[in-house]
Scaffold this motif. Sequence first.
Motif, PDB file in Angstrom:
ATOM      1  N   THR A 113      -1.205  -0.320  31.072  1.00 29.82           N
ATOM      2  CA  THR A 113       0.045   0.071  30.428  1.00 29.82           C
ATOM      3  C   THR A 113       1.003   0.576  31.493  1.00 29.82           C
ATOM      4  O   THR A 113       0.622   1.399  32.336  1.00 29.82           O
ATOM      5  CB  THR A 113      -0.185   1.181  29.387  1.00 29.82           C
ATOM      6  N   ILE A 155       5.886  -0.228  27.909  1.00 26.66           N
ATOM      7  CA  ILE A 155       6.550   0.678  26.978  1.00 26.66           C
ATOM      8  C   ILE A 155       7.811   1.187  27.662  1.00 26.66           C
ATOM      9  O   ILE A 155       7.750   1.734  28.767  1.00 26.66           O
ATOM     10  CB  ILE A 155       5.650   1.869  26.599  1.00 26.66           C
ATOM     11  N   HIS A 165       4.399   2.648  31.393  1.00 25.58           N
ATOM     12  CA  HIS A 165       5.192   3.441  30.461  1.00 25.58           C
ATOM     13  C   HIS A 165       6.398   3.988  31.215  1.00 25.58           C
ATOM     14  O   HIS A 165       6.255   4.869  32.064  1.00 25.58           O
ATOM     15  CB  HIS A 165       4.340   4.574  29.892  1.00 25.58           C
TER      16      HIS A 165
END
Length: 149
Positions: A6, A31, A8
């Motif tokens: 991920t 994200i 972010h």
Amino acid sequence: MESGSTLHLKGGIVRVMENSEIIVEAGGKLIIEPEASVSLNNASISGSSESRITIKDKGELILTGLNGAGHNFSFIGNGYFSFDRGNIFNLQASAFNLKGAGKNTRFIRLNGGADLKLNDRNLKLENGKIEYVTGSRILGENVSSVQLI
């Protein structure tokens, strides 16, 4: 970004420079919070060199929103978002507002068979070009406002 990873972005500026690409593979997540600025930069508008963010099959792009606020992006050069078939576009903000660098400058590319799903969200696309490849489409269910400027 491989499966299980991920990225972010919570603030600051992320610059994807000329001939560079962020690729979100199956199982990976990108994200982007409203406080983050995403800049897709190129030295040339001609299309000979491009920066992009590609969301692959089962890769996920998540755009968050604060208190129902829309999410805005501003582009420099001919950088763009590229969506493959099977992408996961998770729009958590109330609106998707995308402002490009010119009506002849691509800011979204939907690759063969790709869907960009904007269910229950408002859409505003301004000053940019969307490139559709065979079988691709933008889908909206219960969308109350669509603006193409």
